[in-house]
Design an enzyme around this catalytic site. Sequence first.
Site, PDB file in Angstrom:
ATOM      1  N   HIS A  21      74.093  43.033  48.468  1.00 10.99           N
ATOM      2  CA  HIS A  21      75.342  43.017  49.240  1.00 10.99           C
ATOM      3  C   HIS A  21      76.085  41.697  49.049  1.00 10.99           C
ATOM      4  O   HIS A  21      75.769  40.704  49.717  1.00 10.99           O
ATOM      5  CB  HIS A  21      75.052  43.223  50.734  1.00 10.99           C
ATOM      6  N   GLU A  75      78.949  41.026  50.096  1.00  8.42           N
ATOM      7  CA  GLU A  75      79.680  40.732  51.341  1.00  8.42           C
ATOM      8  C   GLU A  75      78.753  40.173  52.418  1.00  8.42           C
ATOM      9  O   GLU A  75      79.217  39.741  53.485  1.00  8.42           O
ATOM     10  CB  GLU A  75      80.376  42.006  51.851  1.00  8.42           C
ATOM     11  N   CYS A 100      75.106  48.551  46.181  1.00  3.55           N
ATOM     12  CA  CYS A 100      73.931  49.176  46.804  1.00  3.55           C
ATOM     13  C   CYS A 100      73.841  50.661  46.459  1.00  3.55           C
ATOM     14  O   CYS A 100      73.569  51.007  45.318  1.00  3.55           O
ATOM     15  CB  CYS A 100      73.949  48.928  48.312  1.00  3.55           C
TER      16      CYS A 100
END
Length: 384
Positions: free
Chosen positions: A331, A333, A246
């Site tokens: 993202h 994650e 990001c």
Amino acid sequence: MQARLLLEDGTLFTGLAFGAEGQTTGEVVFNTGVTGYQEVISDPSYCGQIVTMTYPLIGNYGIARDDFESARPFVHGFVVRRHEPVPSNWRGEYSLDNLLKEYGIPGISDIDTRMLTRKLRHHGTMKGILTTGNERLEELQERLAATPLMRDQVARTSTKQMFSSPGGGERIVLMDFGAKSGILRELTKRGCDVVVVPHDTTADQIRRLKPDGIQLSNGPGDPKDVPHAVKTIASLIGEFPIFGICLGHQLFALACGADTTKLKFGHRGGNHPVKDLATNRCFITSQNHGYTVLEQSVKGTPLVITQINNNDKTIEGLKHEKYPAFTVQYHPEASPGPYDTSYLFDEFLEMVRAHKSSKPRRPLQARHAEEAEALKGELQYAQK
């Protein structure tokens, strides 16, 4: 209690207040996630923003201890169609209303979030003021016009001192520009010895930690507001394997000579399609950003575009053509969102191990003693 949301173009929304009483200003944005409002509120990348949830029912499953993405929320305000004050979920420990009250965050419900979202999509994100008071409209307009958007979000959200999450695997330095907890969870889950450092940590301080690889975190705001990080990253490229996420992706691009620009209304939600150019495979990703790397600026740099957004064709992935380094705009994650791309952490660690195996090896005992002494010295310096 009544609450009002005033946009800089003069549009006024009147609804019901929940959360904390008071007044707040920020950039009004929207998130398209159906679930995950707790992770959205606690995502440091929303620092300085008033977040609108497009899904109409928010608060129905409450707040759970294990779902926070940072130690505290950083949003400036929260906007929903319908707020559920009495949650029902076996994991829920208290209500969304209580969370917002605890951290002084005003909320507004019972407004037309569909109309607000369409306005933001058409005109772009804009500054807004959210209040639960009875100020005159003229007073709100004057205060909104006089309040600039925040530009120091990274400094507000980054850790103030270095800390470690010990593990038996590779040592990864996580540069915290407003990192979500999910990044640290993914690294520690893979056994990494993680050292988290503040956003203004210098390249020499990072070198003294003897990392095997460097993780560049997500974070809020304009990447050009943290030029010191760009300088640090530029001096580390080629020396250590790097994986950026990001804001880390954008900072890496700037460090390689590319440029960034603000998107009209950003990408915020858990359903953004990303196409991998090498395999033609499409991934559904979690995203939260208002800036992007300019495609034309990549020409003439050592960067290669690896992935694009299937909606607007903006850049979603980059890699260095010479050194072990790659980045993604989304993202991996997740939290909230799909985990389709969590494999990228494994690819990063494979890159780290390949880089380690290609370097000359010092005696094991000497190497461990040197690394332990370096980490000890840096942590003592941080505690002072």
